[in-house]
Design a protein around this motif. Structure first.
Motif, PDB file in Angstrom:
ATOM      1  N   ALA A   1      50.770 124.143   4.695  1.00 22.89           N
ATOM      2  CA  ALA A   1      50.667 124.450   6.121  1.00 22.89           C
ATOM      3  C   ALA A   1      51.772 125.428   6.507  1.00 22.89           C
ATOM      4  N   ARG A   2      51.480 126.275   7.492  1.00 28.24           N
ATOM      5  CA  ARG A   2      52.464 127.262   7.952  1.00 28.24           C
ATOM      6  C   ARG A   2      53.576 126.637   8.790  1.00 28.24           C
ATOM      7  N   TYR A   3      53.260 125.546   9.481  1.00 24.64           N
ATOM      8  CA  TYR A   3      54.215 124.939  10.402  1.00 24.64           C
ATOM      9  C   TYR A   3      54.320 123.442  10.153  1.00 24.64           C
ATOM     10  N   ASN A   4      55.402 122.862  10.629  1.00 27.18           N
ATOM     11  CA  ASN A   4      55.595 121.417  10.593  1.00 27.18           C
ATOM     12  C   ASN A   4      55.885 120.895  11.988  1.00 27.18           C
ATOM     13  N   LEU A   5      55.311 119.776  12.318  1.00 25.51           N
ATOM     14  CA  LEU A   5      55.735 118.955  13.444  1.00 25.51           C
ATOM     15  C   LEU A   5      56.093 117.617  12.819  1.00 25.51           C
ATOM     16  N   PHE A   6      57.161 117.027  13.263  1.00 32.14           N
ATOM     17  CA  PHE A   6      57.705 115.898  12.523  1.00 32.14           C
ATOM     18  C   PHE A   6      57.109 114.538  12.878  1.00 32.14           C
ATOM     19  N   THR A   7      56.455 114.427  14.032  1.00 36.05           N
ATOM     20  CA  THR A   7      55.884 113.138  14.435  1.00 36.05           C
ATOM     21  C   THR A   7      54.515 113.345  15.084  1.00 36.05           C
ATOM     22  N   PRO A   8      53.684 112.323  15.068  1.00 41.82           N
ATOM     23  CA  PRO A   8      52.406 112.408  15.787  1.00 41.82           C
ATOM     24  C   PRO A   8      52.607 112.674  17.284  1.00 41.82           C
ATOM     25  N   GLN A   9      53.683 112.158  17.847  1.00 43.95           N
ATOM     26  CA  GLN A   9      53.970 112.390  19.260  1.00 43.95           C
ATOM     27  C   GLN A   9      54.178 113.879  19.546  1.00 43.95           C
TER      28      GLN A   9
END
Length: 187
Positions: free
Chosen positions: A153-161
């Motif tokens: 993936a190009r990006y990360n978000l660290f939590t479902p929130q």
């Protein structure tokens, strides 16, 4: 909509269709092997899906779960060899599924039949990596891995929130709602 790692499709105003045709006679021997590990690892369990069987150890002791998962993975790989089955280790799971169905294949099929102005693919599991790989060179696609693991993936978000927050903010930007028939959702 796409389900079962790309093995099932539901087109707008159509019934669900199976994209992979394979007998399920492989399931009983796999379930018997996994049942031994349920007995050997407290708080583990088996989940049967239409095209896969999953041994979960998320409720087990982490140390014991990892040890049993490695043993199970080896035993299942021996069994699956030459049987057109795929064995994978994920986030506190060991999964066996039929070959020929994954989220990358599903994305390619969808892209072959449609042209999209914007594609957002979000996932938190190892099975999402096939989808992320398939979208690497696709124009107007944005891929997000939930968590901090390495990913295509190009990006990360660290939590479902954080994903929920992103989607809520995107909703404010969008001036008119997207018609349901233009949405594809993968589970």
């Amino acid at each position: 909509m796409v389900a079962e790692h790309g093995a099932r499709f539901k087109y707008p105003d159509q019934p669900w269709t199976n994209e992979v045709m394979m007998p399920n006679d492989w399931k009983e021997p796999i379930q018997q092997i996994m049942q031994v590990y349920v007995r050997r690892c407290a708080h583990s369990f088996i989940e049967e899906k239409e095209f896969s069987i999953v041994w979960h150890y998320r409720n087990a002791s982490l140390e014991q779960g990892k040890l049993r998962a490695a043993e199970l993975l080896g035993e299942l790989n021996d069994y699956a060899y030459k049987r057109h089955l795929q064995v994978s280790m994920g986030n506190k799971i060991v999964e066996v599924k039929t070959n020929g169905a994954d989220k990358g294949i599903a994305i390619k099929k969808i892209l072959n039949n449609n042209d999209f102005d914007f594609i957002l693919a979000v996932g938190d599991d190892y099975t999402d990596e096939d989808m992320f790989k398939a979208l690497l060179e696709v124009k107007n696609s944005y891929t997000i891995k939930v968590g901090n693991e390495a990913s295509y993936a190009r990006y990360n978000l660290f939590t479902p929130q954080m994903v929920i927050s992103l989607l809520e903010n995107m909703n404010y930007i969008n001036e008119k709602p997207v018609p349901q028939e233009n949405l594809w959702v993968s589970k």
